[in-house]
Design an enzyme around this catalytic site. Structure first.
Site, PDB file in Angstrom:
ATOM      1  CG  HIS A 104      -2.038   0.921   1.163  1.00  0.00           C
ATOM      2  ND1 HIS A 104      -2.724   1.311   2.276  1.00  0.00           N
ATOM      3  CD2 HIS A 104      -2.623   1.579   0.128  1.00  0.00           C
ATOM      4  CE1 HIS A 104      -3.680   2.158   1.942  1.00  0.00           C
ATOM      5  NE2 HIS A 104      -3.637   2.338   0.641  1.00  0.00           N
ATOM      6  CG  HIS A 142       8.755  17.548 -16.121  1.00  0.00           C
ATOM      7  ND1 HIS A 142       8.269  16.271 -16.277  1.00  0.00           N
ATOM      8  CD2 HIS A 142       9.993  17.547 -16.664  1.00  0.00           C
ATOM      9  CE1 HIS A 142       9.161  15.535 -16.900  1.00  0.00           C
ATOM     10  NE2 HIS A 142      10.229  16.277 -17.145  1.00  0.00           N
ATOM     11  CE1 TYR A 177       7.353  18.310 -19.091  1.00  0.00           C
ATOM     12  CE2 TYR A 177       6.711  18.878 -21.333  1.00  0.00           C
ATOM     13  CZ  TYR A 177       7.433  19.151 -20.183  1.00  0.00           C
ATOM     14  OH  TYR A 177       8.238  20.264 -20.133  1.00  0.00           O
ATOM     15  CB  ALA A 178       4.335  10.137 -22.519  1.00  0.00           C
ATOM     16  CG  ASN A 179       7.376  11.031 -18.079  1.00  0.00           C
ATOM     17  OD1 ASN A 179       7.990  10.135 -18.617  1.00  0.00           O
ATOM     18  ND2 ASN A 179       7.598  12.318 -18.360  1.00  0.00           N
ATOM     19  CG  ASP A 208       9.069  10.545 -21.776  1.00  0.00           C
ATOM     20  OD1 ASP A 208      10.149  10.363 -21.162  1.00  0.00           O
ATOM     21  OD2 ASP A 208       8.519  11.656 -21.841  1.00  0.00           O
TER      22      ASP A 208
END
Length: 139
Positions: free
Chosen positions: A20, A106, A128-130, A28
């Site tokens: 948990h 970011h 920014y594909a994170n 990316d």
């Protein structure tokens, strides 16, 4: 052999060990991965594997308490950002539990990856594909 969508042994092992509030980041091809955090590098070439394919597969086997992403994602890569949010809305409906999405800068996102159990690097070239997935509990 496993009879589920997630067959990558390293990712499967990490997901099985999550407790948990533990964090797992999917990124990316360009996100810096902090020293000391397990790197699971899936990147083969541009777009392979795609960010959303990896996210869908990991989420299929993981209980999600919430997600964190860079607030810049929305403005710089709006199409993928919307696809990602739509995906988590559908997962929340399917599971009958809300999945809060927390946008952070970011810079904060990169700092927070130090808290991740592992970072899965994709071949995604979309800026920014994170995303960081925060583990929930099944009860």
């Amino acid at each position: 052999m496993k009879n589920t969508k997630l067959i990558n042994s390293e990712i499967s092992y990490v997901v099985a060990k999550l407790g948990h509030f533990d964090r797992l980041t999917i990124c990316d091809a360009g996100l810096p991965i902090p020293a000391g955090v397990q790197r699971i590098d899936l990147a083969v070439t541009e777009g392979v594997p795609a960010f959303m394919d990896v996210v869908r597969t990991v989420v299929s086997e993981m209980e999600i308490q919430g997600v964190e992403l860079a607030e810049e994602f929305k403005d710089v890569s709006p199409e993928l950002h919307e696809k990602l949010l739509g995906f988590f809305e559908s997962v929340a409906i399917e599971r009958g539990k809300p999945i809060p999405v927390s946008p952070v800068s970011h810079e904060v996102f990169k700092e927070n990856t130090q808290k991740s159990v592992a970072v899965v690097r994709t071949g995604e070239f979309t800026p920014y594909a994170n995303i960081t997935l925060k583990a929930g509990v099944v009860f």
